[in-house]
Structures are given as structure tokens and as C-alpha cells.
Write a protein that holds these residues in place. Structure first.
Motif, PDB file in Angstrom:
ATOM      1  N   TRP A 240      46.489  29.558  42.423  1.00  0.00           N
ATOM      2  CA  TRP A 240      46.911  29.324  41.044  1.00  0.00           C
ATOM      3  C   TRP A 240      45.722  29.278  40.099  1.00  0.00           C
ATOM      4  CZ3 TRP A 240      51.398  30.178  39.023  1.00  0.00           C
ATOM      5  CH2 TRP A 240      52.550  30.080  39.806  1.00  0.00           C
ATOM      6  N   LEU A 241      44.571  28.764  40.591  1.00  0.00           N
ATOM      7  CA  LEU A 241      43.392  28.679  39.742  1.00  0.00           C
ATOM      8  C   LEU A 241      42.841  30.050  39.375  1.00  0.00           C
ATOM      9  CD1 LEU A 241      41.452  25.652  41.281  1.00  0.00           C
ATOM     10  CD2 LEU A 241      42.458  25.783  38.996  1.00  0.00           C
ATOM     11  N   THR A 242      43.187  31.085  40.162  1.00  0.00           N
ATOM     12  CA  THR A 242      42.720  32.420  39.815  1.00  0.00           C
ATOM     13  C   THR A 242      43.256  32.860  38.451  1.00  0.00           C
ATOM     14  OG1 THR A 242      44.571  33.531  40.941  1.00  0.00           O
ATOM     15  CG2 THR A 242      42.587  33.101  42.244  1.00  0.00           C
ATOM     16  N   LEU A 243      44.358  32.266  38.013  1.00  0.00           N
ATOM     17  CA  LEU A 243      44.925  32.628  36.710  1.00  0.00           C
ATOM     18  C   LEU A 243      43.994  32.251  35.558  1.00  0.00           C
ATOM     19  CD1 LEU A 243      48.668  31.614  37.243  1.00  0.00           C
ATOM     20  CD2 LEU A 243      47.646  33.885  37.422  1.00  0.00           C
ATOM     21  N   ALA A 244      43.067  31.313  35.815  1.00  0.00           N
ATOM     22  CA  ALA A 244      42.120  30.931  34.759  1.00  0.00           C
ATOM     23  C   ALA A 244      41.293  32.121  34.305  1.00  0.00           C
ATOM     24  CB  ALA A 244      41.196  29.820  35.263  1.00  0.00           C
ATOM     25  N   MET A 245      41.120  33.089  35.186  1.00  0.00           N
ATOM     26  CA  MET A 245      40.323  34.262  34.842  1.00  0.00           C
ATOM     27  C   MET A 245      40.975  35.107  33.758  1.00  0.00           C
ATOM     28  SD  MET A 245      39.257  35.286  38.713  1.00  0.00           S
ATOM     29  CE  MET A 245      38.407  36.781  38.246  1.00  0.00           C
ATOM     30  N   LEU A 246      42.288  34.951  33.580  1.00  0.00           N
ATOM     31  CA  LEU A 246      42.973  35.712  32.535  1.00  0.00           C
ATOM     32  C   LEU A 246      42.470  35.346  31.143  1.00  0.00           C
ATOM     33  CD1 LEU A 246      46.634  35.664  33.904  1.00  0.00           C
ATOM     34  CD2 LEU A 246      44.994  37.544  33.981  1.00  0.00           C
ATOM     35  N   ALA A 247      41.815  34.195  31.028  1.00  0.00           N
ATOM     36  CA  ALA A 247      41.248  33.812  29.729  1.00  0.00           C
ATOM     37  C   ALA A 247      40.276  34.869  29.231  1.00  0.00           C
ATOM     38  CB  ALA A 247      40.544  32.458  29.845  1.00  0.00           C
ATOM     39  N   TYR A 248      39.527  35.478  30.150  1.00  0.00           N
ATOM     40  CA  TYR A 248      38.532  36.469  29.740  1.00  0.00           C
ATOM     41  C   TYR A 248      39.153  37.818  29.432  1.00  0.00           C
ATOM     42  CZ  TYR A 248      35.562  32.767  31.216  1.00  0.00           C
ATOM     43  OH  TYR A 248      34.987  31.534  31.330  1.00  0.00           O
ATOM     44  N   VAL A 249      40.328  38.056  29.993  1.00  0.00           N
ATOM     45  CA  VAL A 249      41.080  39.247  29.603  1.00  0.00           C
ATOM     46  C   VAL A 249      41.629  39.041  28.199  1.00  0.00           C
ATOM     47  CG1 VAL A 249      43.031  40.742  30.177  1.00  0.00           C
ATOM     48  CG2 VAL A 249      41.672  39.710  32.009  1.00  0.00           C
ATOM     49  N   ALA A 250      42.085  37.826  27.924  1.00  0.00           N
ATOM     50  CA  ALA A 250      42.652  37.526  26.600  1.00  0.00           C
ATOM     51  C   ALA A 250      41.597  37.589  25.502  1.00  0.00           C
ATOM     52  CB  ALA A 250      43.314  36.154  26.618  1.00  0.00           C
ATOM     53  N   VAL A 251      40.365  37.159  25.812  1.00  0.00           N
ATOM     54  CA  VAL A 251      39.301  37.142  24.798  1.00  0.00           C
ATOM     55  C   VAL A 251      39.087  38.534  24.214  1.00  0.00           C
ATOM     56  CG1 VAL A 251      36.809  36.866  24.454  1.00  0.00           C
ATOM     57  CG2 VAL A 251      38.091  35.117  25.677  1.00  0.00           C
ATOM     58  N   ILE A 252      39.187  39.551  25.053  1.00  0.00           N
ATOM     59  CA  ILE A 252      38.877  40.906  24.600  1.00  0.00           C
ATOM     60  C   ILE A 252      39.843  41.376  23.520  1.00  0.00           C
ATOM     61  CG2 ILE A 252      40.256  42.380  26.127  1.00  0.00           C
ATOM     62  CD1 ILE A 252      36.474  42.662  25.525  1.00  0.00           C
ATOM     63  N   PHE A 253      41.038  40.771  23.463  1.00  0.00           N
ATOM     64  CA  PHE A 253      42.017  41.162  22.453  1.00  0.00           C
ATOM     65  C   PHE A 253      41.792  40.453  21.117  1.00  0.00           C
ATOM     66  CE2 PHE A 253      44.242  42.019  26.490  1.00  0.00           C
ATOM     67  CZ  PHE A 253      44.508  43.371  26.313  1.00  0.00           C
ATOM     68  N   THR A 254      40.779  39.601  21.060  1.00  0.00           N
ATOM     69  CA  THR A 254      40.479  38.909  19.801  1.00  0.00           C
ATOM     70  C   THR A 254      39.393  39.619  19.001  1.00  0.00           C
ATOM     71  OG1 THR A 254      38.770  37.474  20.762  1.00  0.00           O
ATOM     72  CG2 THR A 254      41.055  36.717  20.913  1.00  0.00           C
ATOM     73  N   ILE A 255      38.834  40.701  19.557  1.00  0.00           N
ATOM     74  CA  ILE A 255      37.776  41.431  18.865  1.00  0.00           C
ATOM     75  C   ILE A 255      38.130  42.906  18.790  1.00  0.00           C
ATOM     76  CG2 ILE A 255      35.943  39.820  19.518  1.00  0.00           C
ATOM     77  CD1 ILE A 255      35.193  41.587  21.800  1.00  0.00           C
ATOM     78  N   ARG A 256      37.520  43.621  17.848  1.00  0.00           N
ATOM     79  CA  ARG A 256      37.763  45.050  17.677  1.00  0.00           C
ATOM     80  C   ARG A 256      36.820  45.830  18.583  1.00  0.00           C
ATOM     81  NH1 ARG A 256      38.193  46.660  11.431  1.00  0.00           N
ATOM     82  NH2 ARG A 256      38.926  48.561  12.465  1.00  0.00           N
ATOM     83  N   ILE A 257      37.366  46.879  19.225  1.00  0.00           N
ATOM     84  CA  ILE A 257      36.594  47.629  20.216  1.00  0.00           C
ATOM     85  C   ILE A 257      36.676  49.120  19.929  1.00  0.00           C
ATOM     86  CG2 ILE A 257      36.314  48.147  22.673  1.00  0.00           C
ATOM     87  CD1 ILE A 257      37.761  45.519  23.253  1.00  0.00           C
ATOM     88  N   ASP A 258      35.548  49.784  19.934  1.00  0.00           N
ATOM     89  CA  ASP A 258      35.488  51.242  19.875  1.00  0.00           C
ATOM     90  C   ASP A 258      35.422  51.746  21.315  1.00  0.00           C
ATOM     91  OD1 ASP A 258      34.892  53.912  19.642  1.00  0.00           O
ATOM     92  OD2 ASP A 258      33.304  53.660  18.151  1.00  0.00           O
ATOM     93  N   TRP A 259      36.592  52.053  21.882  1.00  0.00           N
ATOM     94  CA  TRP A 259      36.658  52.401  23.306  1.00  0.00           C
ATOM     95  C   TRP A 259      35.911  53.697  23.607  1.00  0.00           C
ATOM     96  CZ3 TRP A 259      37.579  48.937  26.758  1.00  0.00           C
ATOM     97  CH2 TRP A 259      38.405  47.849  26.454  1.00  0.00           C
ATOM     98  N   ALA A 260      35.831  54.603  22.645  1.00  0.00           N
ATOM     99  CA  ALA A 260      35.068  55.832  22.866  1.00  0.00           C
ATOM    100  C   ALA A 260      33.591  55.503  23.080  1.00  0.00           C
ATOM    101  CB  ALA A 260      35.247  56.774  21.676  1.00  0.00           C
ATOM    102  N   GLN A 261      33.076  54.579  22.268  1.00  0.00           N
ATOM    103  CA  GLN A 261      31.685  54.157  22.417  1.00  0.00           C
ATOM    104  C   GLN A 261      31.477  53.477  23.764  1.00  0.00           C
ATOM    105  OE1 GLN A 261      30.505  51.032  19.754  1.00  0.00           O
ATOM    106  NE2 GLN A 261      28.311  51.303  20.111  1.00  0.00           N
ATOM    107  N   VAL A 262      32.433  52.659  24.173  1.00  0.00           N
ATOM    108  CA  VAL A 262      32.337  51.977  25.465  1.00  0.00           C
ATOM    109  C   VAL A 262      32.326  52.994  26.594  1.00  0.00           C
ATOM    110  CG1 VAL A 262      33.528  50.421  27.065  1.00  0.00           C
ATOM    111  CG2 VAL A 262      33.418  49.859  24.623  1.00  0.00           C
ATOM    112  N   GLY A 263      33.211  53.986  26.498  1.00  0.00           N
ATOM    113  CA  GLY A 263      33.271  55.018  27.538  1.00  0.00           C
ATOM    114  C   GLY A 263      31.967  55.783  27.663  1.00  0.00           C
ATOM    115  N   ARG A 264      31.365  56.128  26.523  1.00  0.00           N
ATOM    116  CA  ARG A 264      30.085  56.859  26.559  1.00  0.00           C
ATOM    117  C   ARG A 264      28.990  56.010  27.198  1.00  0.00           C
ATOM    118  NH1 ARG A 264      31.871  58.441  21.345  1.00  0.00           N
ATOM    119  NH2 ARG A 264      30.615  56.780  20.373  1.00  0.00           N
TER     120      ARG A 264
END
Length: 433
Positions: free
Chosen positions: A158-182
Motif C-alpha cells: 500500500w505504501l507504494t502508492l505514495a510514489m504517485l505523488a511524483y506522478v501528480a506533481v508533473i501535472f502541475t507544471i507546463r511541459i514541452d514534450w518535444a523538447q523533453v524527447g530531444r
């Protein structure tokens, strides 16, 4: 109090009939890899080098999965942990040096993780960080001592679910996925000492010795917790089912782990690095630095994730040290046993946890050492991985279930990568001219 006997068949009837319910060692091991010290390392990498470290997380996934599958197979096939097999088949000095380094590194890691958890709570609610760390240490120790493995492992899942916090953080900022891919495909890498040291630290965090010992031992625990459980060598009819479960369990666990590591590094790159914050010493500092850049919600998610992942990682660190020591000296070792039936085993768990708590009260900065503990893990991983690969291809250990094909290739590739990065670090450390 714990009983020495394993759980009754009735208690495991649902687990026996549900294949997915039997997943655990790989998932828990993968989640424990993203402990507060790992979070700090990934944050440091992202803050210092921006997007140019993301490739390391993708590169390590197949290699990390392969080496963890190999460690799990050694445990399930032989019915013994890594240290027990090393004691039976290899020179004692190799075993003792390896276990000593593991226990020391794990204790320092526990100190760093507890300190980070205490700092995270202080950031969230205020109060004395050191005493929060003590509380977390005592809680972890009590759970390991007084709750049987087959129940305790459910808490860890059940504690592994705590890691979802870091997945959620990424949705609070704007991301240029093309730049990330490069950046992932064509990073601006360099051969400077700082860059190579950071690569070794990331690899040492991602591919860590304590994970090898823990997953192999947890496969043995899971085997013993099943009614009439035997090793695959003694019960080859279960080989296809068990080895298939190990493969899926580990791929899922390591995939989850590396995905979260990628998001942590990406968050640090797009927020901290992008705003000129290039020096991060702790995971709590990374959380605090997020607040003015990404907002209170991102800060709270990041800080809460530190606590959750720490609660998962501290028992894995202490437990892996105890399994290694017990295997070295033929001590009774199982989280199903009462403390009186495995005094030395639980003694190591207590000493590692209490030792970590004590370090937090010394006039030292234990959290400052977590980055270098990751580097040390990278250095000691290479020789341990060599021994593991020799073990996994040794018929005296594995019988007819020695590893072959792609698993063997990727296992040796992972070992070569760790050895190569350590060699590169040594070369860059030499004085010039």
C-alpha cells in the motif's frame, strides 16, 4: 507477537487463487528504490544538468529489471538468499567484505532517509525534524519486529502508492514534450568530473546492492509463507508459474520505479534548473524550492511523497542488511519468526535502524552524505553483480535453471555498465598534468 510457523493455508487461500495478489517482492523492491535519498539524487541530477540526465533513467530500466530478476531467481530457485549462497559457494572474504560494506552503506542511507522524512514533516506542519525522524524510525522498527511478514508485506504494498505523488506533481507544471524527447534521444552530455559523478550516483541509486539482497530474500520469505513451500530446485513443476510471476512482478516494479524517477528528474529540470536553482542537497530542500516556482500543491505532494517512500524504504534497508548478516553467519532469519526465535536477525534490524537514528543526532550532516552514499553504492554494486552473475550461471546453485539468453546478456551488460561508470569516475578523479 509473531509465531515461528508460517501462515495457515486458509489465510493464504485467496493469495493462492489470485495470481496478481502474489505480486509483491518486485513491486516493493522497485518502490523502495525511490527512497528519500534517491529522490534527492534524482532532484540533484535534474537541477544541476536539466534535461540532460533523463537518458540515464531510460537506459537503466532493462538493465535494472534484468539484474533484479536474476537476484529474485537465485532466491526462488535455490531457496536461499544471496549471502547464504555466497557463503556456500565462494570465498568467505568476498562475502564478509560485501556484507560489511552493505551494512555500513545501508545504515548511512537509513540516517539520510529518516532525516529527510523528519524535514519533510517539519516543512508541512512545523516542529522538531529530528524527533519526527526518531518517531519514524521507531515506527518502522516496531512494524518489522511485531507484525508477521505475510501481513507486513501488505502494508509495504500500500505504501507504494505514495510514489504517485511524483506522478501528480508533473501535472502541475507546463511541459514541452518535444523538447523533453530531444533531450532524451540526444542529450548534451559531457565528460566532466561532476557529470560523470552524477551519472554514477544515479546508477548507484537505481541499481543498488540492498535491492539485490532484499528481493532474493523476499522470494525466500514468500516461498516459506506458502503451505508446503519449496524451492524450485526441489519442486521443478512450479518453475514455469513462479519464474513467470517473478518476471512480470519485477518488470512492473522496476517500470514503476523508473517512471517515478524520470518524473522527479523532469520536475527538477523544468522548475529548479530552469529558474537557476542548480544546487540541491536534500529531498526536503527540493520540495521547499518547488513552492515559489510550482506552487503550494506541488510542494505538498513532493513533501508527502518523501514521507511515504521513506516509510517503505527504511524497513527494506534494515531488512536487507539483516538478511545479509544472517546468511553470512547461518542465523535464523525470517520476518515470520518471533524475535526470540531470530534474535541476531532482529538485532541487526534494530542496530541498523537505531544507528541511523543516532547518526541524525551527531554533529554531522547525514543528509549531505546521501548523495555520496549513492556514489558508494554504485562503486560496490559492480563486484557484487559479478558474483551474482557467476552464481546465476552456476549449476551447483541453480541446477538446470541457470539463466540463459537475453536475461544473461542484459545481466552482464548491467554489470559492465556499472563497472565502466566506476572506472570513468576513477579516471576523472586522477590529478591532471
Amino acid at each position: 507477537m509473531k509465531k515461528k510457523t508460517a501462515a495457515t493455508p486458509a489465510a493464504h487461500s485467496e493469495e493462492e487463487t489470485s495470481w496478481l495478489a502474489r505480486l509483491g517482492p518486485g513491486v516493493v523492491t522497485g518502490a523502495a528504490d525511490d527512497d528519500p535519498s534517491g529522490i534527492a539524487t534524482y532532484s540533484q541530477a535534474g537541477a544541476r544538468f536539466g534535461l540532460n540526465m533523463l537518458w540515464t533513467v531510460l537506459l537503466t530500466y532493462p538493465l535494472m529489471a534484468a539484474i533484479q530478476i536474476i537476484s529474485a531467481r537465485i532466491g526462488r530457485v535455490s531457496g536461499r538468499g544471496l549471502a547464504s549462497n555466497m557463503r556456500r559457494h565462494y570465498p568467505r572474504w568476498i562475502l564478509h567484505v560485501t556484507v560489511l560494506m552493505l551494512v555500513v552503506a545501508n545504515t548511512i542511507n537509513i540516517a539520510a532517509d529518516l532525516a529527510a522524512m523528519g524535514d519533510a514533516v517539519r516543512l508541512l506542519v512545523g516542529g522538531p525534524a529530528r524527533w519526527y525522524a526518531v518517531g519514524f524510525g521507531l515506527l518502522s522498527l516496531g512494524l518489522q519486529i511485531f507484525i508477521p511478514y505475510h501481513r507486513y508485506v501488505r502494508v509495504l504494498k500500500w505504501l507504494t502508492l505514495a510514489m504517485l505523488a511524483y506522478v501528480a506533481v508533473i501535472f502541475t507544471i507546463r511541459i514541452d514534450w518535444a523538447q523533453v524527447g530531444r533531450a532524451v534521444v540526444w542529450p548534451q552530455a559531457s565528460l566532466t568530473r561532476d557529470y560523470i559523478t552524477t551519472v554514477v550516483a544515479v546508477l548507484g541509486t537505481t541499481i543498488s546492492p540492498y535491492l539485490f539482497f532484499w528481493q532474493a530474500s523476499e522470494e525466500v520469505e514468500q516461498m516459506k509463507s506458502q503451505p508446503g513451500g519449496k524451492s524450485i530446485r526441489k519442486e521443478p513443476g512450479k518453475a514455469r508459474t513462479e519464474l513467470g510471476r517473478i518476471q512480470v512482478d519485477t518488470y512492473v516494479g522496476m517500470g514503476f520505479s523508473n517512471l517515478v524517477a524520470f518524473f522527479i528528474m523532469l520536475t527538477a529540470a523544468l522548475t529548479l534548473h530552469a529558474h537557476g536553482v542548480t544546487s540541491i542537497d536534500t529531498s526536503a530542500q527540493a520540495a521547499e524550492a518547488l513552492r515559489p516556482i510550482a506552487g503550494d500543491f506541488a510542494f505538498m505532494l513532493f513533501a508527502a511523497g518523501i514521507v511515504g517512500t521513506g516509510l517503505l524504504a527504511v524497513p527494506v534497508l534494515a531488512g536487507s542488511a539483516a538478511y545479509a548478516m544472517a546468511g553470512s553467519f547461518k542465523w535464523a532469519s525470517s520476518l515470520e519468526y518471533r524475535p526470540a526465535m531470530a534474535k541476531e536477525f532482529y538485532g541487526v534490524i534494530a542496530l541498523a535502524t537505531l544507528g541511523g537514528m543516532a547518526i541524525d543526532f551527531l554533529p554531522l550532516d547525514p543528509v549531505r552524505g546521501l548523495y555520496w552514499s549513492a556514489v558508494i553504492n554504485g562503486v560496490i554494486s559492480a563486484p557484487i553483480m559479478v558474483v551474482m552473475m557467476l552464481m546465476a550461471t552456476n549449476r551447483q546453485v541453480m541446477g538446470r535453471f541457470v539463466i540463459r539468453g537475453g536475461l544473461k546478456v542484459f545481466g552482464w551488460l548491467a554489470t559492465a555498465l556499472m563497472a565502466g561508470t566506476v572506472l570513468a569516475l576513477a579516471v576523472t578523479a586522477l590529478p591532471l598534468g
